[in-house]
Design a protein around this motif. Structure first.
Motif, PDB file in Angstrom:
ATOM      1  N   GLY A  25      67.971 -20.620  10.884  1.00 14.99           N
ATOM      2  CA  GLY A  25      66.606 -21.040  10.519  1.00 14.99           C
ATOM      3  C   GLY A  25      65.663 -20.961  11.696  1.00 14.99           C
ATOM      4  O   GLY A  25      64.482 -21.229  11.568  1.00 14.99           O
ATOM      5  N   MET A  27      63.133 -19.473  14.435  1.00 19.26           N
ATOM      6  CA  MET A  27      62.131 -18.411  14.382  1.00 19.26           C
ATOM      7  C   MET A  27      61.659 -18.119  15.793  1.00 19.26           C
ATOM      8  O   MET A  27      61.676 -18.993  16.661  1.00 19.26           O
ATOM      9  N   ARG A  28      61.233 -16.886  15.954  1.00 18.19           N
ATOM     10  CA  ARG A  28      60.773 -16.475  17.275  1.00 18.19           C
ATOM     11  C   ARG A  28      59.364 -15.900  17.164  1.00 18.19           C
ATOM     12  O   ARG A  28      59.092 -14.999  16.370  1.00 18.19           O
ATOM     13  N   ARG A  29      58.464 -16.487  17.972  1.00 22.79           N
ATOM     14  CA  ARG A  29      57.055 -16.119  17.925  1.00 22.79           C
ATOM     15  C   ARG A  29      56.827 -14.648  18.252  1.00 22.79           C
ATOM     16  O   ARG A  29      55.975 -13.969  17.674  1.00 22.79           O
ATOM     17  N   LEU A  31      58.570 -12.124  17.663  1.00 26.92           N
ATOM     18  CA  LEU A  31      58.983 -11.137  16.653  1.00 26.92           C
ATOM     19  C   LEU A  31      57.967 -11.160  15.517  1.00 26.92           C
ATOM     20  O   LEU A  31      57.546 -12.225  15.090  1.00 26.92           O
ATOM     21  N   GLN A  36      61.355 -10.819  12.592  1.00 29.03           N
ATOM     22  CA  GLN A  36      61.857 -12.169  12.352  1.00 29.03           C
ATOM     23  C   GLN A  36      62.886 -12.160  11.215  1.00 29.03           C
ATOM     24  O   GLN A  36      63.950 -12.777  11.311  1.00 29.03           O
ATOM     25  N   GLU A  70      68.885 -25.004  12.828  1.00 28.78           N
ATOM     26  CA  GLU A  70      67.762 -25.209  13.746  1.00 28.78           C
ATOM     27  C   GLU A  70      67.138 -26.593  13.570  1.00 28.78           C
ATOM     28  O   GLU A  70      66.701 -27.223  14.518  1.00 28.78           O
ATOM     29  N   HIS A  71      67.103 -27.043  12.302  1.00 28.08           N
ATOM     30  CA  HIS A  71      66.505 -28.357  12.010  1.00 28.08           C
ATOM     31  C   HIS A  71      67.295 -28.983  10.874  1.00 28.08           C
ATOM     32  O   HIS A  71      68.024 -28.298  10.172  1.00 28.08           O
ATOM     33  N   GLN A  73      65.502 -30.131   8.550  1.00 27.17           N
ATOM     34  CA  GLN A  73      64.622 -29.851   7.418  1.00 27.17           C
ATOM     35  C   GLN A  73      64.375 -28.349   7.282  1.00 27.17           C
ATOM     36  O   GLN A  73      63.237 -27.896   7.144  1.00 27.17           O
ATOM     37  N   VAL A  74      65.439 -27.577   7.338  1.00 26.16           N
ATOM     38  CA  VAL A  74      65.270 -26.135   7.107  1.00 26.16           C
ATOM     39  C   VAL A  74      65.130 -25.893   5.615  1.00 26.16           C
ATOM     40  O   VAL A  74      65.494 -26.732   4.782  1.00 26.16           O
ATOM     41  N   GLU A  75      64.616 -24.743   5.316  1.00 24.36           N
ATOM     42  CA  GLU A  75      64.384 -24.473   3.895  1.00 24.36           C
ATOM     43  C   GLU A  75      65.724 -24.219   3.171  1.00 24.36           C
ATOM     44  O   GLU A  75      66.734 -23.878   3.787  1.00 24.36           O
TER      45      GLU A  75
ATOM     46  N   SER B 773      61.969 -34.193   2.133  1.00 27.41           N
ATOM     47  CA  SER B 773      61.424 -33.319   3.172  1.00 27.41           C
ATOM     48  C   SER B 773      62.452 -32.251   3.546  1.00 27.41           C
ATOM     49  O   SER B 773      62.092 -31.127   3.892  1.00 27.41           O
ATOM     50  N   GLY B 774      63.748 -32.629   3.459  1.00 26.47           N
ATOM     51  CA  GLY B 774      64.787 -31.621   3.699  1.00 26.47           C
ATOM     52  C   GLY B 774      64.745 -30.565   2.626  1.00 26.47           C
ATOM     53  O   GLY B 774      64.819 -29.365   2.910  1.00 26.47           O
ATOM     54  N   GLY B 777      62.070 -28.199   3.152  1.00 28.74           N
ATOM     55  CA  GLY B 777      62.178 -27.331   4.327  1.00 28.74           C
ATOM     56  C   GLY B 777      60.975 -27.450   5.231  1.00 28.74           C
ATOM     57  O   GLY B 777      60.412 -26.451   5.672  1.00 28.74           O
ATOM     58  N   ALA B 779      60.562 -28.379   8.271  1.00 30.16           N
ATOM     59  CA  ALA B 779      60.674 -27.810   9.619  1.00 30.16           C
ATOM     60  C   ALA B 779      60.468 -26.313   9.578  1.00 30.16           C
ATOM     61  O   ALA B 779      59.786 -25.729  10.429  1.00 30.16           O
ATOM     62  N   THR B 780      61.068 -25.690   8.570  1.00 27.66           N
ATOM     63  CA  THR B 780      60.884 -24.242   8.434  1.00 27.66           C
ATOM     64  C   THR B 780      59.420 -23.926   8.185  1.00 27.66           C
ATOM     65  O   THR B 780      58.865 -22.988   8.773  1.00 27.66           O
ATOM     66  N   LEU B 787      54.454 -19.849  13.721  1.00 30.14           N
ATOM     67  CA  LEU B 787      54.669 -18.423  13.959  1.00 30.14           C
ATOM     68  C   LEU B 787      53.454 -17.617  13.507  1.00 30.14           C
ATOM     69  O   LEU B 787      52.956 -16.737  14.226  1.00 30.14           O
TER      70      LEU B 787
END
Lengths: 384, 951
Positions: A25, A27-29, A31, A36, A70-71, A73-75, B773-774, B777, B779-780, B787
């Motif tokens: 999850g 991300m890189r700015r 890219l 990405q 990564e978190h 709260q990832v999607e 919130s999870g 997502g 955080a994503t 980004l």
């Protein structure tokens, strides 16, 4: 379905794989959207390749020492794809919550999404009680319960443990920076390396798998950072590996590359056409261009036509590579217009006077004049 | 130019002066503009052109081919160029080079060659600038793109030619406008990227905020977890304590039960003791009541006897008071009778006095009436009154006045007898002189007598001299003088010797008549009054006044005497009444005495009234004989009235005494009745108490009652001792506190459970949010937003760098171009100002813009934009500018024509003169062609060639 290593059963040794810091999850700015997406998939592919390595090496299980995600709260898509990648690992997998995915309130590990889709052969370390992942192998861990631990984050995993019984291997999974490696810069408590070594020495622990450091790092022969399975930054020394660990009478740890991406810092001196050509050649020789991020540090000065050429090259390579970025902090290439440049444009009257003014301003240190001069040079050339 | 079958022109040749001004004059529609049009067409369109422009020039309804021939100089060559379209179309070109070589072409080749030469030698911009077609004369030229002009001004100004830079200028402008508006505001992608940055920043901030809330929730959940663990641990510990308390309570419950049993028995014993105590107290009460009522009943019996005695005494007192009252009533009646007798006596005496007064009054009245009668008699006799006397005095005055007038108005004749001879006087209308004195004896001097004829007889002839009365003496005595007034006729004669007759005039007769009238009137009045003269009248008037006063005074007296009525009538009434009164008086005086008698025995009953009554009766005496005088009778009456008042006071006192006695008797009687009732009641209560006591004793005698109470007291004390022992056991075991502690502990447990539940709920809620919130997502999302923001920012920064570079280049180049423009526009500006000053004077100045067009004009210190000028001024400025351009360009290898079609339509006569002179001078340097239908506009153009076109 856990499978007992035949090797361990017959030869009293056990092989397993150690990985960490998947940070699924992330991300890189630098890219772009396409880069990405491809990089994110590459990180999952690397996880799948760990499964391949496990199969190939006869590993009995896989441990991942923190920051799987990564978190917290990832999607949802990230979780589901991670679960799919985990399914491609054919041996038991033990996951340790790290600082990015701490076992804190609202943790991903306790979420219905994870619990609904987590493969059965995956175990999440949620306490300090030993886990017998395979017969004769005891795994203890120190999951992060908060992003702000108050003490040595590894200590809860092996404190008060007695030495293991004969024929049993005890593996500690921990996450955090070692005091000796953090350089005193860590904002959270670090792991006491001496205490760890003592625990190894007195037989309480046979291997310590650490996470948080993205480069594969050997601390001692039995204490290792596996590093991330796929590179995340040009600063990383040896990313993209998984450690094959074999414990028998002794221990054997072997990094196996599973990553496919490269992130490279490149420093160049640019002052003439040859230096630009050399840069072109360097670009051309790099492999895996579509999976490579280049961060260019440059210094020097170029005549306006060369500067224009350089811009063209970098723009073009940016399309070829995953990303080519001028490292703003270290990019000091300046235009250096000379009389021949201006004469070649055959400008006269006000146009020539304007260009001369810009040239003098640039010579006086006016950075804005450099960009203006380059633009004017290009426009004049195209108009001519 | 030769035109054939061109629009409305059948066949025409016009020759223009190569150098100089040609004015082509013709009415509308004769084909002036066709000349210009034909020149354009011959170079533009080949003879086989299908353009509608060709069809338009074919005469309507004629199947002919329009043909144009032009002879001209072009780039030093002489050209003859003929072209016919549509019908029998053809093109022919003949060129004579400067060196005399001649070349000819036909057909398309001729067209191409002509076109080549034209484009080679004629700048299209300049051609369009200097060829002003009809209706375009107002348009100011913008000749910056006219290469010959630029070349000319560049050559003249010394500024190098910069034609190669023009594409760059365009490119720079284009690049600038990619990012900026002409006013310097961001536009296009640059503006959009700035907006995108703002939007992305907002999105990123929102995403970041969402994650901040997540982090806050995590910290909250961590705290809640810690709190929950703490509360749970405390609750667990506490529940352990609760269980211990419950066990203790079970153990102490037995002791408490025993204590409850002893307490119950103690309560029973105490109740029994209270019962016996109550019985004893009741017995004591009964004994006390019997004793108390016995004593009380005796006291009340004694009080009853006393009260009844007092009541009887009071009744007797009432009877005595009532007897005394009767006596006083009788006494008062006697005193009233005395008063009435005294009053009658006083009245009689007053009547007698009145009668005496009336008799005297009547006598006086008779006397007065006699005086009234006497005065009336006097007044009846006298006929003179104030008016009559006044009339007499007026008549007397009139006589005197008339006589004075007569004396003044008639001749006065003084006759003096000097000798012995008698002198006779006779005649009419004579009278003695008035005031001067009528007759003066002896001396003849005027008499000093006061007046009036006959009033004084001192003079012989004077006194009584009155013609009317014949008072004039008939003769004079010796030395007697008669002064006579002659109002008629006087005859003085000495008998026998002399007779002199004196006659007065007419006036004298009138005066005399007036005197006579006055005398007559006086006499009439005297006669009427019955007096001989005024003095007598006055005397009578005084007598009448006296009698009148007497009469009035007598009448007033009479009125006064009769004011109260006729005394006689009242005398008769009084006389009659006194007669009766005296008889009655005689009767009363003889048989009536005060009949107050003593009341033996009565006064002893009411002694307090004894003294006054004794005094009263002691003072009472038989009345004295009635006095005969009124004062004595009055005193008797006053005494009687005082006695009556005293009697009435006594009566009032007696009545009060009776009322008081009755009231006291009533009260005493009531008291006696009360005493009797209370005594009877006390007896009844005593009997009841005695009866109740006896009944109680029948149940339990007094000693038994005391014994039962003592026994009950002992029982109570024994049970209380037992209770004390048990309580000590309870205290020792802490049994009473255990229950309280348990209750308190349960309450604390409940509270802790509530806290735990609250924390659990809060934790669940927070965890629920975190779970959500999870799932979302967040955080994503935040990473994606950041980004995107980074990408957009990078793109914007790149655009900003490019935009800034574009602006820098644009502004730098513009600044240098403006400087150059200023420099090479100077020759044209100078030329325009030079020409314009010949029209407007030395204050004329212009400023050119980037396109070398005139932007502003200054005249007499007033600087205006061109579009603010009048139409005429704009047109003049346009003509001047074109002539200036022509001059500039013509200074090179060749000259160019300037053509004006229908210009100077808005100029006044003075300006036409100046513009005409200018156009004339322009012809000195080049070819100027003017097409007009108004030749008078150009009559001031010197050396102009006028060509008249006919229809």
């Amino acid at each position: 379905m856990p499978r007992v290593s035949v090797l361990f059963a017959m030869e009293k040794s056990i092989t397993f794989l150690h990985s960490s810091d998947w940070q699924l999850g992330m991300m890189r700015r630098f890219l772009g959207p396409d880069g990405q997406a491809r990089w994110g998939q590459a990180r999952l592919d690397a996880v799948a390749r760990i499964g391949t390595v496990a199969e190939r090496t006869g590993a009995a299980f896989v441990v991942v020492t923190g920051d799987v995600f990564e978190h917290n709260q990832v999607e949802r898509q990230t979780i589901l794809r991670a679960c799919e990648a985990l399914k491609r690992i054919p041996v038991p997998v033990v996951l340790l919550p790290g600082n990015h995915d701490a076992l804190e309130p609202g943790s991903l590990w306790t979420s219905s999404q994870w619990q609904a889709h987590a493969p059965e052969h995956v175990t999440v370390v949620t306490g300090t009680a030993p886990i017998e992942i395979v017969p004769g192998v005891e795994i203890v861990g120190a999951p992060w319960r908060s992003r702000r631990p108050l003490s040595d984050p590894a200590a809860p995993g092996y404190a008060d443990l007695a030495p293991v019984a004969d024929g049993t291997v005890r593996i500690l999974l921990a996450h955090g920076q070692l005091t000796s490696l953090s350089g005193g810069m860590s904002e959270v408590p670090t792991i006491d390396q001496a205490a760890l070594e003592a625990a190894v020495t007195d037989g309480r622990l046979q291997y310590v798998g650490l996470g948080d450091r993205h480069s594969t790092t050997q601390v001692t022969d039995r204490i290792w950072f596996s590093g991330t399975q796929e590179v995340t930054s040009p600063e990383e020394d040896a990313p993209g590996n998984v450690l094959k660990v074999t414990i028998g009478d002794g221990i054997d740890v072997e990094p196996v590359r599973v990553g496919a991406w490269h992130m490279v810092d490149h420093r160049v001196e640019l002052f003439d056409a040859e230096s630009i050509t050399a840069l072109e050649d360097w670009f051309a020789e790099l492999p895996d261009k579509e999976r490579t991020y280049i961060r260019l540090a440059g210094d020097g000065s170029l005549a306006l036509p060369l500067l224009t050429r350089l811009d063209t090259i970098i723009d073009a390579q940016g399309e070829v590579f995953a990303s080519v970025e001028r490292w703003a902090k270290f990019w000091t290439v300046r235009p250096a217009p000379d009389a021949a440049d201006l004469e070649s444009l055959q400008l006269s009257g006000p146009a020539r006077a304007a260009m001369e003014e810009l040239r003098q301003a640039l010579a006086g240190g006016d950075e804005g004049a450099g960009a203006a001069l380059s633009l004017m040079h290009r426009l004049a050339r195209d108009a001519g | 130019m030769a035109l054939r079958d061109f629009r409305g022109v059948k066949d025409r040749i016009v020759r223009f002066r190569a150098l100089g001004t040609t004015v082509v004059v013709g009415d509308n529609e004769v084909g002036k503009s066709s000349l210009v049009e034909a020149f354009g067409l011959i170079f533009d369109l080949p003879d086989d052109s299908k353009s509608t422009r060709i069809k338009d020039i074919q005469p309507v309804g004629q199947d002919v081919g329009p043909e144009v021939t032009a002879e001209l100089s072009l780039g030093g060559r002489e050209l003859t160029y003929t072209k016919r379209w549509l019908k029998n179309r053809s093109t022919e070109l003949t060129i004579v080079e400067p060196d005399g070589r001649r070349q000819s072409w036909t057909g398309r080749e001729a067209h191409n060659e002509a076109e080549r030469l034209f484009s080679q030698n004629v700048d299209p911009v300049l051609w369009q600038t200097l060829m002003v077609s009809q209706g375009q004369s107002l348009v100011l030229p913008t000749p910056a793109d006219a290469e010959p002009l630029i070349t000319a001004v560049t050559a003249e100004s010394g500024t190098p030619v910069d034609g190669a830079s023009m594409p760059l200028v365009t490119a720079v402008e284009h690049e600038y406008l990619r990012y900026w508006t002409p006013r310097g505001k961001p536009t296009g992608d640059f503006a959009r990227s700035a907006k995108a940055v703002t939007t992305a920043e907002l999105s990123a901030a929102q995403a970041l905020q969402a994650m901040d809330e997540v982090r806050a929730d995590i910290r909250r959940a961590e705290r809640l977890n810690l709190d929950l663990e703490d509360v749970t641990a405390r609750l667990t510990d506490h529940l352990t304590g609760v269980e211990e308390l419950r066990e203790r309570k079970k153990a102490t419950d037995e002791i408490l039960l025993r204590r409850d049993s002893v307490r119950s028995r103690a309560e029973t014993a105490r109740a029994r003791l209270e019962n016996h105590t109550r019985t004893r107290l009741d017995r004591e009460r009964l004994l006390d009541e019997v004793e108390r009522f016995t004593k009380y009943e005796a006291e009340l019996a004694a009080r009853r006897g006393d009260a009844e005695l007092v009541a009887r005494t009071a009744a007797e007192t009432v009877q005595a008071a009532e007897a005394a009252l009767a006596e006083v009533v009788e006494l008062k009646d006697l005193r009233r009778t005395d008063v009435q007798a005294a009053e009658r006596r006083v009245a009689d005496l007053m009547d007698r006095a009145e009668l005496d007064r009336l008799i005297g009054q009547q006598t006086e009245l008779v006397d007065v009436r006699a005086r009234i009668a006497a005065a009336g008699t006097i007044l009846d006799r006298i006929k003179v009154d104030d008016a009559i006397v006044a009339g007499l005095e007026d008549a007397r005055a009139a006589v005197v006045e008339a006589r004075a007038a007569l004396a003044a108005g008639v001749p006065e004749v003084t006759v003096r007898r000097l000798g012995a001879e008698p002198v006779e006087l006779s005649g009419t209308g004579l009278s003695a002189a008035g005031s001067p004195g009528a007759v003066s004896p002896g001396t003849g001097s005027s008499g000093t007598g006061s007046s009036g004829a006959g009033s004084s007889g001192s003079g012989r002839s004077g006194a009584g001299l009155d013609g009317a009365d014949g008072l004039v003496p008939g003769e004079l005595g010796f030395d007697e003088t008669a002064e006579l007034l002659v109002s008629g006729e006087l005859v003085v004669g000495v008998p026998g010797q002399l007779e002199v007759t004196v006659r007065a005039g007419g006036e004298a007769a009138t005066l005399r008549s007036r005197v006579d009238d006055a005398v007559r009137r006086e006499k009439d009045l005297l006669k009427k009054a019955g007096v001989k003269d005024v003095a007598a009248a006055r005397d009578l008037l005084r007598k009448a006044d006296t009698a009148t006063a007497e009469l009035n005074e007598a009448r007033r007296t009479e009125k006064s005497l009769t004011a109260g009525g006729d005394p006689g009538e009242r005398i008769a009434v009084l006389t009659a009444r006194l007669g009766v009164g005296e008889e009655a008086e005689a009767e009363e005086t003889g048989g009536k005495q005060p009949a107050v008698e003593g009341v033996p025995g009565q006064m002893s009953l009411f002694e307090e009234f004894a003294s006054p009554h004794d005094t009263l009766f002691d003072d009472f005496e038989v009345p004295e004989p009635e006095p005969d005088d009124l004062a004595g009778a009055q005193r008797t009456l006053d005494s009687a009235r005082e006695a009556l008042a005293e009697a009435e006071r006594l009566l009032s006192d007696a009545e009060f005494a009776v009322a008081q006695a009755r009231k006291a008797a009533d009260e005493d009687r009531s008291e006696a009745q009360n005493a009797r009732a209370r005594s009877e009641l006390a007896g009844e209560r005593l009997a009841a108490a005695v009866e109740e006591l006896e009944a109680a004793r029948a149940v339990l005698d007094d000693d038994a009652v005391a014994a039962a109470e003592t026994e009950a007291t002992a029982e109570v004390e024994a049970v209380l001792d037992e209770l004390t022992v048990v309580q000590e056991q309870v205290d020792a075991a802490g049994a009473d506190q255990v229950a309280g502690e348990l209750t308190h502990a349960l309450a604390v447990a409940t509270r802790l459970q509530g806290e735990r539940d609250t924390l659990r709920d809060a934790l669940r809620t927070t965890e629920g949010r975190l779970e959500q919130s999870g799932r979302d997502g967040l955080a994503t999302r935040r990473d994606v937003a950041e980004l995107e923001l980074a990408a957009i920012r990078a793109e914007h920064e790149s655009l900003a760098r490019r935009a800034e570079a574009a602006r820098r280049v644009y502004e730098t180049l513009s600044r240098h171009r403006a400087a150059a423009q200023t420099k090479y526009s100077e020759p044209l500006q100078s030329r325009i100002e030079s020409l314009g000053r010949s029209v407007y004077g030395p204050s004329f100045r212009v400023w050119l813009d980037d396109d070398l067009a005139v932007a502003e004009r200054e005249l007499d210190g007033v600087r205006l934009r061109v579009d603010a000028l009048s139409t005429g001024a704009q047109e003049q400025l346009a003509i001047i500018t074109r002539l200036a351009i022509s001059h500039l360009v013509s200074t090179g290898e060749g000259s160019v024509p300037v053509i004006f079609d229908d210009a100077l339509g808005w100029s006044d006569k003075a300006r036409l003169r100046d513009m005409g002179a200018l156009l004339g001078r322009a012809g000195d340097h080049g070819q100027v062609i003017i097409l007009t239908c108004m030749p008078d506009r150009y009559e001031y153009v010197p050396k102009a060639t006028f060509i008249k076109l006919d229809g």
